[in-house]
Design an enzyme around this catalytic site. Structure first.
Site, short mmCIF file in Angstrom:
data_model
loop_
_atom_site.label_atom_id
_atom_site.label_comp_id
_atom_site.label_asym_id
_atom_site.label_seq_id
_atom_site.Cartn_x
_atom_site.Cartn_y
_atom_site.Cartn_z
N ASP A 76 -2.94 0.56 8.18
CA ASP A 76 -1.73 1.10 7.86
C ASP A 76 -0.60 0.58 8.94
O ASP A 76 0.12 1.48 9.12
CB ASP A 76 -1.92 2.66 7.87
CG ASP A 76 -2.89 2.90 6.57
OD1 ASP A 76 -2.83 2.28 5.57
OD2 ASP A 76 -3.44 3.99 7.00
N SER A 130 4.92 6.67 2.54
CA SER A 130 5.27 5.27 3.06
C SER A 130 4.62 4.27 2.07
O SER A 130 3.62 4.20 1.91
CB SER A 130 4.83 5.07 4.52
OG SER A 130 5.27 5.92 5.22
N ASN A 186 0.66 -1.15 0.05
CA ASN A 186 -0.03 -0.11 0.07
C ASN A 186 0.84 1.25 0.04
O ASN A 186 2.01 1.21 0.71
CB ASN A 186 -0.71 -0.10 1.23
CG ASN A 186 -1.66 1.39 1.49
OD1 ASN A 186 -2.37 1.79 0.19
ND2 ASN A 186 -1.93 1.90 2.70
N HIS A 195 0.95 5.17 1.20
CA HIS A 195 0.30 5.79 2.21
C HIS A 195 0.97 7.41 2.33
O HIS A 195 2.21 7.38 2.39
CB HIS A 195 0.08 5.40 3.62
CG HIS A 195 -0.54 6.03 4.57
ND1 HIS A 195 -1.72 5.84 4.72
CD2 HIS A 195 -0.11 6.56 5.73
CE1 HIS A 195 -2.13 6.71 5.40
NE2 HIS A 195 -1.32 7.14 6.42
C1 GAR Z 1 -2.80 8.89 -2.40
O1 GAR Z 1 -2.14 9.83 -1.89
C2 GAR Z 1 -2.58 7.47 -1.58
O2 GAR Z 1 -1.50 7.43 -0.85
C3 GAR Z 1 -4.06 7.92 -0.58
O3 GAR Z 1 -4.87 8.46 -1.54
C4 GAR Z 1 -4.23 9.24 -2.59
C5 GAR Z 1 -4.95 8.57 -3.83
O4 GAR Z 1 -4.48 9.63 -4.98
N1 GAR Z 1 -4.29 6.77 -0.10
C6 GAR Z 1 -4.74 6.79 1.27
O5 GAR Z 1 -4.94 7.77 2.13
C7 GAR Z 1 -5.05 5.29 1.94
N2 GAR Z 1 -5.01 5.40 3.42
P1 GAR Z 1 -4.94 9.41 -6.46
O6 GAR Z 1 -6.25 9.04 -6.33
O7 GAR Z 1 -4.45 10.45 -6.95
O8 GAR Z 1 -3.88 8.07 -6.89
#
Ligand code: GAR
Length: 190
Positions: free
Chosen positions: A143, A134, A105, A107
């Site tokens: 997480d 991360s 994942n 994060h």
């Molecule tokens: C990213 O920053 C990812 O790390 C986060 O959502 C965003 C997706 O961006 N994920 C989380 O927060 C999971 N806990 P995107 O839709 O532009 O790829």
């Protein structure tokens, strides 16, 4: 030799997913994306998968959570991935699912700081001077799995959640690809 099979999980815009799709298309990653699973109807990431010719599977959350868990597992079973990449997937996977598949994942925080769905907002609210990204193995916690790679991003006084998140995502897109390169090289050797 057959290429490693990747499945991407994503819920929204999919810019992190796109960085993986692009890295595969340009052969920066020696792998094939065999499917993309999304839980949100109308998510931009579905269009991104279609444009890249990747099979997409829409699996919206159900009132019966266990049924949703089984649908995710059954879809993954059919796709038979070597590695599953959760890239902006805003759902917690069942313990059975995380035990059955190798899942990483991405994060938007320096874990163990700021786990959960609002990592960027939480870092700003805590008055942190830096946060980051991360890449970690997924276990049954939120997480909590072992961190594989991290990169920090500094926070400036004028940052809003949106501005900071965009800056984190620039780092995230590079780090996920670099980390997958390492993991896939290990896959070839094993
Ligand atoms: C990213 O920053 C990812 O790390 C986060 O959502 C965003 C997706 O961006 N994920 C989380 O927060 C999971 N806990 P995107 O839709 O532009 O790829």
């Amino acid at each position: 030799m057959t290429k490693a099979r990747l499945v991407i999980l994503a819920s929204g815009n999919g810019s992190i997913a796109q960085s993986i799709i692009d890295a595969v298309a340009s052969k920066v990653l020696d792998a094939q994306v065999v499917g993309l699973i999304c839980d949100k109807e109308n998510a931009q990431v579905i269009e991104r998968a279609k444009s890249a010719g990747i099979s997409e599977f829409l699996i919206p959350m159900k009132s019966d959570r266990k049924l949703w868990d089984s649908e995710i597992i059954n879809t993954l079973e059919e796709l038979s991935p070597d590695l599953v990449v959760s890239a902006g997937f805003m759902r917690i996977l069942s313990a059975e699912c995380v035990e059955r598949f190798r899942i990483v994942n991405s994060h938007p925080a320096l874990l163990p700081l700021f786990p959960g769905a609002h990592a960027v907002r939480d870092a700003l609210a805590a008055g942190a001077k830096e946060t980051g990204v991360s890449i970690h193995w997924v276990d049954s916690g939120v997480d909590t799995g072992e961190v594989i790679a991290q990169e920090s991003v500094s926070i400036s006084a004028s940052d809003t959640e949106v501005i900071l998140h965009e800056r984190i995502k620039i780092a995230e897109r590079k780090l996920i690809v670099a980390t997958l390169q390492t993991l896939l090289a290990d896959h070839v050797r094993s």
